[in-house]
Design an enzyme around this catalytic site. Structure first.
Site, mmCIF file in Angstrom:
data_model
loop_
_atom_site.group_PDB
_atom_site.id
_atom_site.type_symbol
_atom_site.label_atom_id
_atom_site.label_comp_id
_atom_site.label_asym_id
_atom_site.label_seq_id
_atom_site.Cartn_x
_atom_site.Cartn_y
_atom_site.Cartn_z
ATOM 1 N N PHE A 197 81.836 116.565 4.051
ATOM 2 C CA PHE A 197 82.146 115.492 3.104
ATOM 3 C C PHE A 197 82.089 116.006 1.679
ATOM 4 O O PHE A 197 81.451 117.011 1.381
ATOM 5 C CB PHE A 197 81.217 114.284 3.287
ATOM 6 C CG PHE A 197 79.784 114.514 2.885
ATOM 7 C CD1 PHE A 197 79.346 114.208 1.605
ATOM 8 C CD2 PHE A 197 78.875 115.022 3.789
ATOM 9 C CE1 PHE A 197 78.025 114.399 1.236
ATOM 10 C CE2 PHE A 197 77.545 115.220 3.429
ATOM 11 C CZ PHE A 197 77.122 114.905 2.146
ATOM 12 N N CYS A 198 82.793 115.283 0.791
ATOM 13 C CA CYS A 198 82.794 115.612 -0.631
ATOM 14 C C CYS A 198 82.556 114.338 -1.437
ATOM 15 O O CYS A 198 82.120 113.336 -0.886
ATOM 16 C CB CYS A 198 84.087 116.308 -1.027
ATOM 17 S SG CYS A 198 85.525 115.268 -0.907
ATOM 18 N N GLN A 199 82.842 114.350 -2.725
ATOM 19 C CA GLN A 199 82.541 113.227 -3.592
ATOM 20 C C GLN A 199 83.472 112.038 -3.389
ATOM 21 O O GLN A 199 83.037 110.923 -3.199
ATOM 22 C CB GLN A 199 82.578 113.665 -5.062
ATOM 23 C CG GLN A 199 82.212 112.584 -6.054
ATOM 24 C CD GLN A 199 80.734 112.214 -6.019
ATOM 25 O OE1 GLN A 199 79.911 112.953 -5.506
ATOM 26 N NE2 GLN A 199 80.406 111.055 -6.538
ATOM 27 N N TYR A 218 81.227 110.818 -0.238
ATOM 28 C CA TYR A 218 79.887 110.476 -0.711
ATOM 29 C C TYR A 218 79.879 109.226 -1.579
ATOM 30 O O TYR A 218 78.957 108.423 -1.518
ATOM 31 C CB TYR A 218 79.244 111.638 -1.463
ATOM 32 C CG TYR A 218 77.867 111.270 -1.954
ATOM 33 C CD1 TYR A 218 76.827 111.112 -1.039
ATOM 34 C CD2 TYR A 218 77.618 111.008 -3.287
ATOM 35 C CE1 TYR A 218 75.566 110.725 -1.458
ATOM 36 C CE2 TYR A 218 76.360 110.624 -3.717
ATOM 37 C CZ TYR A 218 75.343 110.477 -2.797
ATOM 38 O OH TYR A 218 74.093 110.083 -3.211
ATOM 39 N N GLY A 246 86.722 112.420 -1.573
ATOM 40 C CA GLY A 246 87.713 112.638 -0.536
ATOM 41 C C GLY A 246 88.810 113.617 -0.892
ATOM 42 O O GLY A 246 89.619 113.956 -0.064
#
Length: 148
Positions: A112-114, A140, A116
């Protein structure tokens, strides 16, 4: 079937556990065209609530973003380091990230990232190195809004 990076497909069915058990949910194919399975916030919540030790969360945000808050239990490997990290020998990975290196065949990896925007690149990198796994499609920011 979904591509796993070497031309061979994997089933986009239940999220597999290393011991052969399965979560009671489906991992869907993302519409972004990268062939990576996706996991929604309700699916991630369900897994974390029922069997947290069976999923490995990989936070690909910067160290600063991750230090400001992350999904509990996530391992931070910034996207800029991901390819080198996944190519490391297990002992070097352990020394660098203080965690066991994920194995390519582990289907319980969730990246996952901030917001997408990194997932396509992240999953492309993981697939090229023959890693399975899924994207947490809500990123996130959604986790923080609902859980944080």
């Amino acid at each position: 079937m979904l591509p796993n990076g070497n031309g061979v497909g994997i089933e986009a069915g239940p999220f597999a556990l290393p011991e052969g058990g399965h979560y009671a949910m489906e991992v869907r194919n993302m519409s972004r065209g990268n062939g990576a399975p996706a996991m929604s916030l309700p699916e991630l919540r369900s897994i974390l609530a029922t069997d947290r030790d069976r999923v490995r969360l990989i936070d690909v945000r910067s160290r600063e973003e991750s230090a400001a808050g992350t999904i509990p239990g996530a391992l931070n490997i910034p996207v800029s380091e991901l390819e080198n990290a996944l190519r490391m020998e297990p002992a070097d990975f352990q020394a660098t990230y203080f965690a066991e290196k994920p194995k390519p065949e582990e289907e319980n990896l969730v990246f996952f990232c901030q917001i997408g925007s990194n997932e396509c690149h992240v999953m492309q990198t993981a697939r090229e190195l023959e890693y399975l796994g899924a994207n947490y499609e809500d990123a996130y920011r959604a986790w923080q809004a609902k859980e944080g």
